[in-house]
Design an enzyme around this catalytic site. Structure first.
Site, PDB file in Angstrom:
ATOM      1  N   ARG A 101       0.785  -1.787  -0.075  1.00 12.67           N
ATOM      2  CA  ARG A 101      -0.185  -0.249   0.618  1.00 12.67           C
ATOM      3  C   ARG A 101       0.772   0.769  -0.415  1.00 12.67           C
ATOM      4  O   ARG A 101       1.681   1.702   0.675  1.00 12.67           O
ATOM      5  CB  ARG A 101      -0.791   0.104   1.369  1.00 12.67           C
ATOM      6  N   HIS A 128      -7.535   0.865  -6.469  1.00 12.17           N
ATOM      7  CA  HIS A 128      -7.804   0.115  -5.337  1.00 12.17           C
ATOM      8  C   HIS A 128      -8.274  -1.616  -5.695  1.00 12.17           C
ATOM      9  O   HIS A 128      -9.218  -1.348  -5.221  1.00 12.17           O
ATOM     10  CB  HIS A 128      -8.185   0.344  -4.320  1.00 12.17           C
ATOM     11  N   GLN A 131     -10.000  -3.463  -2.914  1.00  8.00           N
ATOM     12  CA  GLN A 131     -11.695  -3.559  -3.010  1.00  8.00           C
ATOM     13  C   GLN A 131     -12.702  -3.679  -3.428  1.00  8.00           C
ATOM     14  O   GLN A 131     -13.849  -4.252  -3.357  1.00  8.00           O
ATOM     15  CB  GLN A 131     -11.405  -1.491  -2.296  1.00  8.00           C
ATOM     16  N   ASP A 218     -17.152   7.580  -0.864  1.00  3.42           N
ATOM     17  CA  ASP A 218     -15.702   7.142  -1.007  1.00  3.42           C
ATOM     18  C   ASP A 218     -15.664   8.670   0.516  1.00  3.42           C
ATOM     19  O   ASP A 218     -16.366   9.511   0.061  1.00  3.42           O
ATOM     20  CB  ASP A 218     -14.708   7.071  -1.591  1.00  3.42           C
ATOM     21  N   CYS A 257     -16.580   2.301   0.893  1.00  4.24           N
ATOM     22  CA  CYS A 257     -15.208   0.428   0.959  1.00  4.24           C
ATOM     23  C   CYS A 257     -14.825   1.633   2.268  1.00  4.24           C
ATOM     24  O   CYS A 257     -14.027   0.056   2.805  1.00  4.24           O
ATOM     25  CB  CYS A 257     -14.232   1.895  -0.006  1.00  4.24           C
ATOM     26  N   ARG A 285     -13.565  -8.243   1.740  1.00  3.86           N
ATOM     27  CA  ARG A 285     -12.171  -8.162   1.650  1.00  3.86           C
ATOM     28  C   ARG A 285     -11.210  -9.756   1.903  1.00  3.86           C
ATOM     29  O   ARG A 285     -10.113  -9.751   1.438  1.00  3.86           O
ATOM     30  CB  ARG A 285     -11.912  -7.133   2.406  1.00  3.86           C
TER      31      ARG A 285
HETATM   32  N1   CP Z   1     -11.606   0.293   2.505  1.00  2.00           N
HETATM   33  C1   CP Z   1     -10.255  -0.234   2.908  1.00  2.00           C
HETATM   34  O1   CP Z   1      -8.757  -0.164   2.164  1.00  2.00           O
HETATM   35  O2   CP Z   1      -9.729   0.230   4.254  1.00  2.00           O
HETATM   36  P1   CP Z   1      -8.329   0.641   5.201  1.00  2.00           P
HETATM   37  O3   CP Z   1      -7.374   1.757   4.758  1.00  2.00           O
HETATM   38  O4   CP Z   1      -8.721   0.274   6.813  1.00  2.00           O
HETATM   39  O5   CP Z   1      -7.330  -0.514   4.781  1.00  2.00           O
HETATM   40  N1  NVA Z   2     -10.098   6.801  -1.782  1.00  5.29           N
HETATM   41  C1  NVA Z   2      -9.784   6.250  -0.216  1.00  5.29           C
HETATM   42  C2  NVA Z   2      -9.789   4.751   0.088  1.00  5.29           C
HETATM   43  C3  NVA Z   2      -9.370   4.049   1.233  1.00  5.29           C
HETATM   44  C4  NVA Z   2      -9.360   3.277   1.604  1.00  5.29           C
HETATM   45  C5  NVA Z   2      -7.567   6.572  -0.613  1.00  5.29           C
HETATM   46  O1  NVA Z   2      -6.618   6.611  -0.817  1.00  5.29           O
HETATM   47  O2  NVA Z   2      -8.065   7.188   1.002  1.00  5.29           O
END
Ligand code: CP
Ligand code: NVA
Length: 300
Positions: A101, A128, A131, A218, A257, A285
């Protein structure tokens, strides 16, 4: 499929295979799912915060017989400027796969290239994919699939979530309506590359939500954008609330999400009314990512 770097590079066949596998793994969880990752160590490099992604990958890797090794950016030399390609070449000689990530999509692409081990994008600024697989699984479970369904996305029109949704619509052919302020819509070059007549973009959230079977939202400020307060002001009319959903299709579901900011992109009332689908989406997930792990560990 050697890696999962984006939804863009998947095919409809890949997505269907992964969702079928996720459904199976979900149905046999706790019983005989085998240990396809036995003897494997998977690194998890995170340079952004996470609850769902971290926990679901750690649990999933363990349930499949592997050992997850969580590496926060600040605990490894990457946080002190060691290049991703050097980190990749070291880890590639020691571990069996990696979940990353981070910010730049290119870092995930470079890691996959230089490490030579299966690499999973656990969120970048561009995509993502994990997700979206969980979201599609939830739509299958709640609505029987996306055939003939209208899916809406209300919020940032060019975030990791919307970009992944637009590629999913391109591959799977469902109707996707994205509503976002003019300044936050996908740029023309992206839409040209996407080349999908089933994806429409509007500045009117009511147009996107009308007759929609799935309404997604989101956060307005993605991770790394916390100082862009002016962005938040532009999103005021893009809140998912009961008035917006009044003209959505009967039996519609709302997905998020998570994490959610109540009173901003979604109201407390809507989130709690649709909590069943939203937390099923969060649980999925785990199952979707186990399918990805099994595929990358055994079927390359
Ligand atoms: N939706 C998601 O990716 O959540 P986190 O940021 O908690 O991993
Ligand atoms: N768009 C959001 C998604 C979080 C899971 C971010 O990148 O923070």
């Amino acid at each position: 499929m050697k890696h999962l770097l984006s939804i863009e590079e998947l095919t409809a066949k890949d997505i269907t295979w992964l969702l079928d596998s996720a459904e199976h793994l979900k149905s046999v969880r706790g019983r005989d799912a085998g240990q396809p990752l036995a003897g494997q160590t998977w690194a998890m490099i995170f340079t952004k915060s996470s609850t769902r992604t971290r926990v679901s990958f750690e649990v999933g890797i363990r349930e499949l017989g592997g050992f997850p090794m969580f590496l926060s950016k600040n605990d490894i030399q990457l946080g002190r400027g060691e290049p991703i390609k050097d980190t990749a070449r070291v880890l590639g000689r020691m571990v069996h796969g990696c979940v990353i990530r981070t910010f730049a999509q290119q870092d995930v692409v470079d890691f996959a290239h230089y490490s030579g081990i299966p690499t999973i994008n656990a969120l970048t600024d561009d995509e993502h994919p994990c997700q979206i697989l969980a979201d599609l699984l939830t739509i299958r479970e709640k609505l029987g699939g996306w055939e003939g369904r209208k899916i809406a996305f209300i919020g940032d029109g060019f975030s990791n979530m919307t970009i992944s949704w637009m590629w999913a619509a391109k591959h799977l052919g469902f109707e996707l309506a994205v509503a976002s302020p003019a300044a936050y819509q996908p740029p023309a070059e992206f839409l040209e590359k996407l080349d999908a007549t089933n994806v429409t973009i509007t500045t009117d959230p009511a147009v996107a939500a009308k007759d929609a079977h799935v309404i997604n939202t989101d956060v307005w400020l993605s991770m790394g954008q916390e100082d862009q307060q002016e962005k938040e002001t532009a999103f005021g009319p893009f809140q998912v609330n009961s008035a917006l959903l009044a003209a959505s299709a009967p039996g519609h579901i709302v997905l998020h999400c998570l994490p959610a900011y109540r009173g901003k992109e979604i109201t407390e009332e809507v989130l709690e009314l649709h909590a069943g689908a939203i937390f099923q989406q969060a649980e999925n997930r785990l199952h979707a990512q186990k399918a990805v792990l099994v595929h990358l560990a055994t079927k390359r």
